[in-house]
Design a protein around this motif. Structure first.
Motif, PDB file in Angstrom:
ATOM      1  N   LEU A 207       0.830  -1.207   0.000  1.00 37.86           N
ATOM      2  CA  LEU A 207       0.000   0.000   0.000  1.00 37.86           C
ATOM      3  C   LEU A 207       0.868   1.262   0.000  1.00 37.86           C
ATOM      4  O   LEU A 207       0.544   2.249  -0.674  1.00 37.86           O
ATOM      5  CB  LEU A 207      -0.937  -0.002   1.209  1.00 37.86           C
ATOM      6  N   GLY A 231      -1.790  -1.639  -4.976  1.00 41.20           N
ATOM      7  CA  GLY A 231      -2.955  -1.269  -4.176  1.00 41.20           C
ATOM      8  C   GLY A 231      -3.958  -2.403  -4.047  1.00 41.20           C
ATOM      9  O   GLY A 231      -4.495  -2.656  -2.964  1.00 41.20           O
ATOM     10  N   THR A 235      -4.638  -4.342  -0.624  1.00 40.99           N
ATOM     11  CA  THR A 235      -5.993  -4.338  -0.053  1.00 40.99           C
ATOM     12  C   THR A 235      -6.409  -5.740   0.356  1.00 40.99           C
ATOM     13  O   THR A 235      -7.042  -5.935   1.406  1.00 40.99           O
ATOM     14  CB  THR A 235      -6.997  -3.759  -1.070  1.00 40.99           C
ATOM     15  N   TYR A 236      -6.054  -6.731  -0.455  1.00 45.39           N
ATOM     16  CA  TYR A 236      -6.406  -8.108  -0.100  1.00 45.39           C
ATOM     17  C   TYR A 236      -5.700  -8.535   1.189  1.00 45.39           C
ATOM     18  O   TYR A 236      -6.320  -9.127   2.083  1.00 45.39           O
ATOM     19  CB  TYR A 236      -6.033  -9.059  -1.234  1.00 45.39           C
ATOM     20  N   PHE A 238      -4.732  -6.568   3.464  1.00 47.82           N
ATOM     21  CA  PHE A 238      -5.313  -5.772   4.547  1.00 47.82           C
ATOM     22  C   PHE A 238      -6.472  -6.525   5.192  1.00 47.82           C
ATOM     23  O   PHE A 238      -6.593  -6.570   6.423  1.00 47.82           O
ATOM     24  CB  PHE A 238      -5.792  -4.427   4.000  1.00 47.82           C
ATOM     25  N   TYR A 239      -7.321  -7.120   4.379  1.00 52.64           N
ATOM     26  CA  TYR A 239      -8.475  -7.833   4.922  1.00 52.64           C
ATOM     27  C   TYR A 239      -8.108  -9.225   5.440  1.00 52.64           C
ATOM     28  O   TYR A 239      -8.590  -9.648   6.492  1.00 52.64           O
ATOM     29  CB  TYR A 239      -9.563  -7.963   3.860  1.00 52.64           C
ATOM     30  N   PHE A 281     -12.826  -7.744   0.167  1.00 59.85           N
ATOM     31  CA  PHE A 281     -11.863  -7.254  -0.819  1.00 59.85           C
ATOM     32  C   PHE A 281     -12.566  -6.941  -2.135  1.00 59.85           C
ATOM     33  O   PHE A 281     -12.342  -5.878  -2.744  1.00 59.85           O
ATOM     34  CB  PHE A 281     -10.769  -8.305  -1.022  1.00 59.85           C
ATOM     35  N   THR A 284     -14.738  -3.841  -1.832  1.00 57.75           N
ATOM     36  CA  THR A 284     -13.912  -2.634  -1.766  1.00 57.75           C
ATOM     37  C   THR A 284     -13.420  -2.226  -3.147  1.00 57.75           C
ATOM     38  O   THR A 284     -13.480  -1.039  -3.510  1.00 57.75           O
ATOM     39  CB  THR A 284     -12.709  -2.866  -0.837  1.00 57.75           C
ATOM     40  N   VAL A 285     -12.927  -3.191  -3.917  1.00 58.79           N
ATOM     41  CA  VAL A 285     -12.417  -2.877  -5.259  1.00 58.79           C
ATOM     42  C   VAL A 285     -13.541  -2.343  -6.144  1.00 58.79           C
ATOM     43  O   VAL A 285     -13.374  -1.347  -6.864  1.00 58.79           O
ATOM     44  CB  VAL A 285     -11.781  -4.130  -5.892  1.00 58.79           C
ATOM     45  N   PRO A 584     -15.748  -1.599   3.933  1.00 56.89           N
ATOM     46  CA  PRO A 584     -15.343  -1.477   2.521  1.00 56.89           C
ATOM     47  C   PRO A 584     -15.607  -0.088   1.937  1.00 56.89           C
ATOM     48  O   PRO A 584     -14.820   0.396   1.117  1.00 56.89           O
ATOM     49  CB  PRO A 584     -16.208  -2.543   1.823  1.00 56.89           C
ATOM     50  N   VAL A 587     -12.820   2.275   3.295  1.00 55.65           N
ATOM     51  CA  VAL A 587     -11.533   1.974   2.648  1.00 55.65           C
ATOM     52  C   VAL A 587     -11.552   2.440   1.196  1.00 55.65           C
ATOM     53  O   VAL A 587     -10.580   3.023   0.693  1.00 55.65           O
ATOM     54  CB  VAL A 587     -11.226   0.463   2.738  1.00 55.65           C
ATOM     55  N   GLN A 591      -9.115   5.170  -0.645  1.00 53.90           N
ATOM     56  CA  GLN A 591      -8.356   4.829  -1.847  1.00 53.90           C
ATOM     57  C   GLN A 591      -8.692   5.773  -2.994  1.00 53.90           C
ATOM     58  O   GLN A 591      -7.803   6.187  -3.752  1.00 53.90           O
ATOM     59  CB  GLN A 591      -8.644   3.385  -2.244  1.00 53.90           C
TER      60      GLN A 591
END
Length: 643
Positions: A207, A231, A235-236, A238-239, A281, A284-285, A584, A587, A591
């Motif tokens: 990140l 990123g 992020t993956y 992170f979770y 994840f 969030t994306v 999500p 986050v 981002q």
């Protein structure tokens, strides 16, 4: 009872479980169909925006279709996992593996058929409204209703193929487990979630690399690619790792954990975050992409509006140094004639300028003008003139947008032209008059110094540019399609492109209107794509909650026997659901802010925080509605199990 009837009854009796999935699938079919209705409309061919609109709508249909494939694939995999016990019972009763496969295949095909029919039917009902709204937003002529047979065939064929392929593909998800393991279903004891400290730190590092790639060096496609890859992977982690590690650290804080029902929901969150890492994840994306797109469009809209409002010149005609002067005068006379024939009252001013490019990234070029010319324009626009000063003084005038974009003041500048340097001290001023320059920056210098620079330019074969400015005193507000200024601006811009060659015509109304149409098209497409992303992300979360409902009911029933009240259960469950729904979004908003900041700065847009916060707030509001619905259904189901 035949096998197809058995499959149909399975769906009917599990209607609550399949409802959100069916609704989301039908909504995707409907959006795909309505885009196809627009693409195949016969009137689009002859529309000025037809080619661009059709291209944009085609891209949108591809995005919807690809996302529909991923959404359906994920949803079915979740459903199959939740039905292990059912498959175990069927196996005990004598069902063979191929029969279970055939059952799943039939169920998927039935649901797909219902989604296609309901999606196309609802799309037909809304197609007239869709065409009306779309043409209003894009500012096109109204499109009449027609029978979209091509759109129907394309939608039915595309989604029939999608559900067929996924129905075959999902058979790979069916694990050939032992009957006892199938009967346990999702009630098997879960292992304690563990976080790998190395992977957690790797996520933080990735990140940080993504953040640095956007800011350390000049923004380019490579930096964007590095930021995107690091990123997403970060992020993956992170979770799946970092969040679990944070919860474990929180559990060790007895002051917080051993207070009220905190122990219950904190302990449960360590399991839920680990189990739902991939789902969180993915959400969030999806939300981050939608927020970035929406924020970008909003920022461009604000920038376009600001550029128009900063420009007091309705029309400008620029005659360059190598222009045929006689022909340029004839073209200028033609512009004046068109203004008079339209009955537009205008003021005219002209000014000579020297183009001067500043060295260094991010430094806008500016136009150098003599003091007398600037004051002449200022008097016609009732603006403050530049007071007398010497050759060593200058005034840097910027439009409001340019001033916001180039925060800070300059106190001195070295002008280097034709190998000679002239140092001047600067006074900074913000005024719309600077819109003479496309960068919004004018450097006003003493007349005698301007004459020296002009002679140097002519000696070097460069010369100076001549700008003829037309101001409409009665023009107010943003231009509309049928405004005389807009019509004339579009006409003269077309004439400039196709006929004249000696000068350049710029119309603020034509520039605003053309850019507005393009942005409006992508806004319209983006709203529906973002709506799909939003509904689908809520469906992902709802599926996971429904899958875990049986195990949660058993847990809360056991806790109620030892004294857990219904109110305490509701609070604990609400906190857990809120974390899954809102983390999500937060986050994704962060981002979006991190990514859009340098991108918009690179495009010289001063509007960053506002558009990102507006887009994120819209998703947050939508997610709040989904949260309240999911929470109400979840708690209602769990309350039935409380003692």
């Amino acid at each position: 009872m035949s096998f197809p009837q058995f499959a149909f009854n399975n769906i009917r009796r599990n209607a609550r479980q399949y409802f959100a999935y069916l609704l989301s699938s039908s909504f995707m079919v409907m959006i795909f169909f309505t885009y196809a209705v627009f693409i195949y409309h016969p009137a689009i061919e002859n529309s000025p925006m037809g080619t661009m609109t059709r291209t944009g709508m085609t891209i949108a249909t591809v995005i919807v279709y690809v996302f529909a494939f991923l959404f359906v694939l994920y949803s079915i995999s979740v459903f199959l996992k939740s039905r292990n016990r059912e498959f175990g019972i069927l196996t005990i009763l004598g069902a063979e593996a191929k029969q279970i496969n055939w059952l799943i295949f039939l169920e998927n095909i039935l649901i797909g058929a219902v989604a296609i029919v309901t999606g196309i039917a609802s799309g037909m009902l809304l197609s007239k409204v869709f065409l009306l709204i779309s043409t209003k937003i894009i500012d096109m002529d109204e499109l009449p209703f027609y029978w979209p047979f091509k759109a129907m065939l394309l939608t039915a064929g595309a989604f029939a193929a999608l559900f067929l392929v996924i129905s075959l593909f999902t058979l790979l998800f069916i694990r050939k487990n032992q009957v006892l393991e199938l009967l346990k279903g999702t009630s098997k004891p879960k292992t304690e979630p563990k976080a790998n400290l190395f992977l957690a730190l790797l996520g933080v590092a990735l990140l940080a690399i993504g953040y640095a790639a956007l800011r350390v060096k000049e923004l380019d496609p490579t930096g964007l690619l590095v930021a995107a890859v690091t990123g997403i992977i970060g992020t993956y982690f992170f979770y799946s790792q970092l969040s679990v590690w944070v919860v474990r650290m929180l559990q060790r804080n007895r002051t917080t954990t051993w207070k009220g029902t905190n122990l219950l929901w904190i302990s449960e969150m360590s399991y839920k975050i680990k189990d739902n890492a991939r789902m969180l994840f993915l959400v969030t994306v999806v939300v981050a992409l939608a927020s970035m797109s929406t924020g970008f469009v909003l920022a461009m809209q604000q920038s376009t509006k600001a550029v128009y409002l900063d420009n007091p010149y309705a029309l400008s005609y620029t005659s360059y140094s190598n222009t045929n002067k006689n022909k340029a005068q004839k073209e200028l006379a033609q512009i004046e004639h068109r203004l008079q024939s339209e009955g537009l009252t205008y003021k005219q001013a002209d000014v000579e300028t020297i183009y001067y490019g500043l060295s260094g990234h991010g430094k806008d070029p500016l136009y150098i003008v003599p003091q007398s010319s600037y004051n002449s324009i200022a008097s016609k626009m009732n603006a403050a003139p530049v007071t007398a000063f010497g050759e060593k003084d200058a005034v840097l005038v910027e439009t409001p947008s340019a001033a916001k974009r180039n925060a800070g003041t300059q106190t001195a500048m070295d002008i280097e032209l034709s190998g000679q340097r002239h140092s001047v001290s600067l006074e900074n001023r913000t005024d719309r008059l600077a819109a003479v320059a496309f960068s919004g920056k004018l450097l006003v210098i003493h007349d005698s110094l301007f004459e020296k620079l002009k002679k140097q330019q002519i000696t070097d074969g460069l010369g100076v540019d001549h700008h003829y400015l037309f101001m409409l005193p009665n023009s107010q507000g943003l231009p509309q399609k049928d405004d005389p200024e807009t019509k004339l601006g579009i006409e003269l811009a077309d004439w400039n492109r196709n006929v004249i060659s000696e000068g350049f015509i710029q119309s603020r109304a034509e520039s605003y209107y053309s850019f507005k149409q393009g942005i409006s098209l992508f806004s319209f497409i983006g709203v529906f794509v973002a709506l799909i992303f939003s509904i689908s992300s809520a469906s992902f979360l709802y599926f996971k909650l429904h899958t875990e409902l049986a195990a949660d009911q058993t847990m809360y029933r056991s806790l109620s026997k030892i004294g857990l009240s219904t109110r305490e259960m509701n609070i604990s469950a609400s906190i857990q659901i809120a974390v899954l729904f809102f983390i999500p979004i937060l986050v994704a908003a962060l981002q979006s802010l991190v990514v859009l900041g340098p991108v918009l700065a690179y495009l010289d847009s001063p509007y960053v925080s506002g558009p990102v916060l507006a887009a994120s707030s819209a998703f947050l509001a939508a997610q709040m509605i989904y949260f309240l619905i999911a929470r109400a259904r979840y708690i209602k189901s769990v309350n039935r199990m409380m003692v």
